[in-house]
Design an enzyme around this catalytic site. Sequence first.
Site, PDB file in Angstrom:
ATOM      1  CE  LYS A  63       3.231 -21.462 -38.081  1.00 21.42           C
ATOM      2  NZ  LYS A  63       4.308 -21.546 -39.043  1.00 21.42           N
ATOM      3  CG  HIS A  70      -1.876  -1.125   1.253  1.00 20.29           C
ATOM      4  ND1 HIS A  70      -1.568  -2.348   1.814  1.00 20.29           N
ATOM      5  CD2 HIS A  70      -3.127  -1.241   0.761  1.00 20.29           C
ATOM      6  CE1 HIS A  70      -2.594  -3.162   1.680  1.00 20.29           C
ATOM      7  NE2 HIS A  70      -3.557  -2.521   1.042  1.00 20.29           N
TER       8      HIS A  70
END
Length: 195
Positions: free
Chosen positions: A186, A120
Amino acid sequence: MSNTKLSLTFRFLRAIGLNYPEEEYGQVGLLTVIGKFFSNPYHMLLLSMMNWVIFEPIAPRMLRPFLLRRMGAKVGKNVYIGDHVNFDQNRSHLISIGDHVHIDSGCRILCHKRDLSNYHINDDYARLPYKEQPVVIGKGTSIGMESFLMPGVTIGEGVVIGAGSLVTKDIPSWCIAIGRPAKPIKRFIPREPQA
């Protein structure tokens, strides 16, 4: 472990300039830290031997896979490892490389990263614990030059990773993957039977 021992360990670590998070090393004693300190030079020696010019004729297919096994990694048969490939030396036991894998020069294989799940504003990044995750490279895979494999990735069988790629997620078998982050572009198909 008592608070006295913990505080001595952390004081010692900080006195020698190491800022390890207490969450990560809360169960580690001083002797364990000292043991790690002395195992690191051994791993550094093995890593440096991978690139000694005198061993170059046998280094890619014999010496480098052998030395990586000595560091704890699972390395298959007929593996090629190019020069200046960097492995996560203290977590090499998390690396698994299948048979007939080809790893080109300059690649990096990482098995740990900071756990940002509880990070945080105003937190100290250096005090975050590490998240350790395995890296699995499937049989017959080729990793192109200067590629990065991040913690927790599994690369399937027969994959071709393009040079300079950053693999952040699993890659399925039998494809070409390129980019930062690497994505399949691919798919390979079975060979047609000859008449």
